[in-house]
Each structure stands twice: as structure tokens, then as C-alpha cells.
Design an enzyme around this catalytic site. Structure first.
Site, mmCIF file in Angstrom:
data_model
loop_
_atom_site.group_PDB
_atom_site.id
_atom_site.type_symbol
_atom_site.label_atom_id
_atom_site.label_comp_id
_atom_site.label_asym_id
_atom_site.label_seq_id
_atom_site.Cartn_x
_atom_site.Cartn_y
_atom_site.Cartn_z
ATOM 1 N N ASP A 1 0.868 -1.170 0.000
ATOM 2 C CA ASP A 1 0.000 0.000 0.000
ATOM 3 C C ASP A 1 0.912 1.230 0.000
ATOM 4 O O ASP A 1 2.142 1.111 -0.154
ATOM 5 C CB ASP A 1 -0.991 -0.032 1.187
ATOM 6 C CG ASP A 1 -0.341 0.261 2.536
ATOM 7 O OD1 ASP A 1 0.904 0.357 2.605
ATOM 8 O OD2 ASP A 1 -1.086 0.397 3.532
ATOM 9 N N HIS A 2 0.316 2.417 0.203
ATOM 10 C CA HIS A 2 1.126 3.649 0.195
ATOM 11 C C HIS A 2 2.141 3.663 1.332
ATOM 12 O O HIS A 2 3.226 4.199 1.188
ATOM 13 C CB HIS A 2 0.212 4.875 0.287
ATOM 14 C CG HIS A 2 -0.701 4.844 1.474
ATOM 15 N ND1 HIS A 2 -1.780 3.965 1.541
ATOM 16 C CD2 HIS A 2 -0.706 5.539 2.642
ATOM 17 C CE1 HIS A 2 -2.399 4.143 2.696
ATOM 18 N NE2 HIS A 2 -1.765 5.083 3.387
ATOM 19 N N CYS B 1 3.337 -2.975 4.029
ATOM 20 C CA CYS B 1 2.513 -1.815 4.401
ATOM 21 C C CYS B 1 3.283 -1.066 5.480
ATOM 22 O O CYS B 1 4.497 -1.266 5.626
ATOM 23 C CB CYS B 1 1.097 -2.217 4.819
ATOM 24 S SG CYS B 1 0.945 -3.155 6.352
ATOM 25 N N GLY B 2 2.615 -0.194 6.211
ATOM 26 C CA GLY B 2 3.336 0.579 7.227
ATOM 27 C C GLY B 2 3.950 -0.311 8.286
ATOM 28 O O GLY B 2 5.107 -0.152 8.675
ATOM 29 N N THR B 3 3.166 -1.268 8.744
ATOM 30 C CA THR B 3 3.631 -2.168 9.809
ATOM 31 C C THR B 3 3.820 -3.616 9.351
ATOM 32 O O THR B 3 4.421 -4.411 10.071
ATOM 33 C CB THR B 3 2.579 -2.208 10.941
ATOM 34 O OG1 THR B 3 1.338 -2.660 10.361
ATOM 35 C CG2 THR B 3 2.388 -0.842 11.586
ATOM 36 N N GLY B 4 3.242 -3.970 8.226
ATOM 37 C CA GLY B 4 3.213 -5.370 7.784
ATOM 38 C C GLY B 4 2.023 -6.119 8.384
ATOM 39 O O GLY B 4 1.725 -7.236 7.971
ATOM 40 N N ILE B 5 1.348 -5.480 9.322
ATOM 41 C CA ILE B 5 0.291 -6.187 10.057
ATOM 42 C C ILE B 5 -1.009 -6.265 9.248
ATOM 43 O O ILE B 5 -1.531 -7.355 8.995
ATOM 44 C CB ILE B 5 0.044 -5.530 11.433
ATOM 45 C CG1 ILE B 5 1.299 -5.653 12.308
ATOM 46 C CG2 ILE B 5 -1.151 -6.192 12.131
ATOM 47 C CD1 ILE B 5 1.247 -4.851 13.603
ATOM 48 N N GLY B 6 -1.516 -5.108 8.845
ATOM 49 C CA GLY B 6 -2.802 -5.104 8.135
ATOM 50 C C GLY B 6 -2.759 -5.943 6.870
ATOM 51 O O GLY B 6 -3.664 -6.742 6.591
ATOM 52 N N HIS C 1 10.094 -23.656 9.229
ATOM 53 C CA HIS C 1 9.123 -24.344 10.084
ATOM 54 C C HIS C 1 7.672 -24.167 9.618
ATOM 55 O O HIS C 1 6.867 -25.078 9.780
ATOM 56 C CB HIS C 1 9.218 -23.823 11.525
ATOM 57 C CG HIS C 1 10.450 -24.318 12.239
ATOM 58 N ND1 HIS C 1 10.610 -24.210 13.601
ATOM 59 C CD2 HIS C 1 11.591 -24.905 11.768
ATOM 60 C CE1 HIS C 1 11.789 -24.716 13.949
ATOM 61 N NE2 HIS C 1 12.412 -25.132 12.860
ATOM 62 N N ARG D 1 8.525 -33.142 10.740
ATOM 63 C CA ARG D 1 7.515 -32.880 11.784
ATOM 64 C C ARG D 1 6.771 -31.564 11.536
ATOM 65 O O ARG D 1 5.632 -31.403 11.975
ATOM 66 C CB ARG D 1 8.170 -32.876 13.169
ATOM 67 C CG ARG D 1 9.129 -31.724 13.429
ATOM 68 C CD ARG D 1 9.832 -31.867 14.772
ATOM 69 N NE ARG D 1 10.562 -30.668 15.163
ATOM 70 C CZ ARG D 1 11.763 -30.339 14.693
ATOM 71 N NH1 ARG D 1 12.382 -31.108 13.803
ATOM 72 N NH2 ARG D 1 12.370 -29.237 15.111
ATOM 73 N N HIS D 2 7.407 -30.654 10.815
ATOM 74 C CA HIS D 2 6.758 -29.368 10.547
ATOM 75 C C HIS D 2 5.635 -29.502 9.514
ATOM 76 O O HIS D 2 4.671 -28.743 9.536
ATOM 77 C CB HIS D 2 7.800 -28.341 10.084
ATOM 78 C CG HIS D 2 8.901 -28.148 11.074
ATOM 79 N ND1 HIS D 2 8.688 -27.589 12.311
ATOM 80 C CD2 HIS D 2 10.211 -28.500 11.025
ATOM 81 C CE1 HIS D 2 9.829 -27.581 12.985
ATOM 82 N NE2 HIS D 2 10.768 -28.133 12.228
HETATM 83 C C1 RB5 Z 1 -1.666 3.071 6.346
HETATM 84 O O1 RB5 Z 1 -1.647 4.324 6.947
HETATM 85 C C2 RB5 Z 1 -1.339 1.997 7.384
HETATM 86 O O2 RB5 Z 1 -2.406 1.854 8.256
HETATM 87 C C3 RB5 Z 1 -1.017 0.694 6.699
HETATM 88 O O3 RB5 Z 1 0.064 0.862 5.840
HETATM 89 C C4 RB5 Z 1 -0.629 -0.462 7.598
HETATM 90 O O4 RB5 Z 1 0.361 -0.107 8.506
HETATM 91 C C5 RB5 Z 1 -1.733 -1.193 8.215
HETATM 92 O O5 RB5 Z 1 -1.558 -2.221 8.893
#
Ligand code: RB5
Length: 147
Positions: A8-9, A65-70, A98, A132-133
């Protein structure tokens, strides 16, 4: 090895660097965007990259993304995806060895580009250990059948 990549951006600048790294490594890479810093919702990019990987059109995927989480949460909704957010080299190795992760997720606002490049290199060169994995990864796949 064929790699699908997208961001994303919030991950756009790091994605551009990783695309250049993959080209340097002479890997086949398809950039699914985004192609500017203009805001785009990460599930849209997660979906196209995830589908390109689970259909076996590509061997592995990279999502940023910003955190990789979303973007990893979104990708993991697609059946067959095992997306792992990695902020260190050890996790990148274990995610492949693994967990047989098929998508690496990175956070541009979390790690520097030098570390990101090392994580990418490690993720791409590490093979699934099986044994095993494999049994455990199969159990992850079975969880998808219950949904
Ligand atoms: C975008 O501002 C930000 O929320 C997205 O890149 C990401 O970090 C979400 O998990």
C-alpha cells in the site's frame, strides 16, 4: 523463482527498493503496485498478491505496508496463504523452515531498508524443512476447512 510483490502507500518506498533488489538477484518479479504514494487500502493489494501465490502463478509473495500487520492479516484470509510478518532475520528463516510461509510481510515504518533486504534474502533462500513441521502446517490447512 517467480516472486509477486505489492504494497500500500505505507510500504511504497520500501517496495520500490525491494523490487530493485530482486532484479539485482535476477529473480523474476511482478510488481502488483501500488505505484505511487497516494493512499490505497491494503486489503486490495493483499488480495491480488495472495491470489497470485495460491494459484501457483508465483512461487512466493512479498507484501509491504506501514507495519506489515494489516496487509498480512488481509492476505491470511485467502485460503492457502501463510503470510508471516518478519522484523528480524531469524523469524524470516523460521517462517520458511518451520511454517512454510508463502508470503513475507514487511513494515516500512518499522524496519530500515538494510534489514528489510537481509530479511528478504533470507526468506527467499530458505527451504521448508518438512518432516515434523509438515504435519503442523497440514493442521493449519485443515483449520481452513472448518470456516
Ligand atoms: C496506512 O496508513 C497503514 O495503516 C497501513 O500501511 C498499515 O500499517 C496497516 O496495517
Amino acid at each position: 523463482m517467480k516472486i509477486a510483490i505489492g504494497s500500500d502507500h505505507g510500504g511504497f518506498r520500501l517496495k520500490e527498493e525491494i523490487v530493485a533488489q530482486l532484479a539485482q538477484l535476477q529473480l523474476e518479479v511482478k510488481d502488483f503496485g501500488t505505484h505511487s504514494g497516494e493512499a490505497i487500502d491494503y486489503p486490495e493489494i493483499a488480495e491480488v498478491v495472495a491470489k497470485a501465490v495460491v494459484t501457483k502463478e508465483f512461487d512466493l509473495g512479498i507484501l509491504i505496508c506501514g507495519t506489515g500487520i494489516g496487509i498480512s492479516i488481509a492476505a491470511n484470509k485467502i485460503k492457502g496463504v501463510r503470510a508471516a510478518v518478519c522484523g528480524d532475520v531469524f523469524s524470516a528463516q523460521m517462517a520458511r523452515e518451520h511454517n512454510n510461509a508463502n508470503i513475507l510481510a514487511l513494515g516500512e515504518r518499522v524496519i530500515g531498508s538494510g534489514l528489510a533486504r537481509m530479511i528478504v534474502e533470507t526468506f527467499l533462500k530458505t527451504e521448508f524443512a518438512g518432516g515434523r513441521h509438515a504435519k503442523r502446517v497440514d493442521k493449519i490447512s485443515r483449520l481452513e476447512e472448518d470456516c
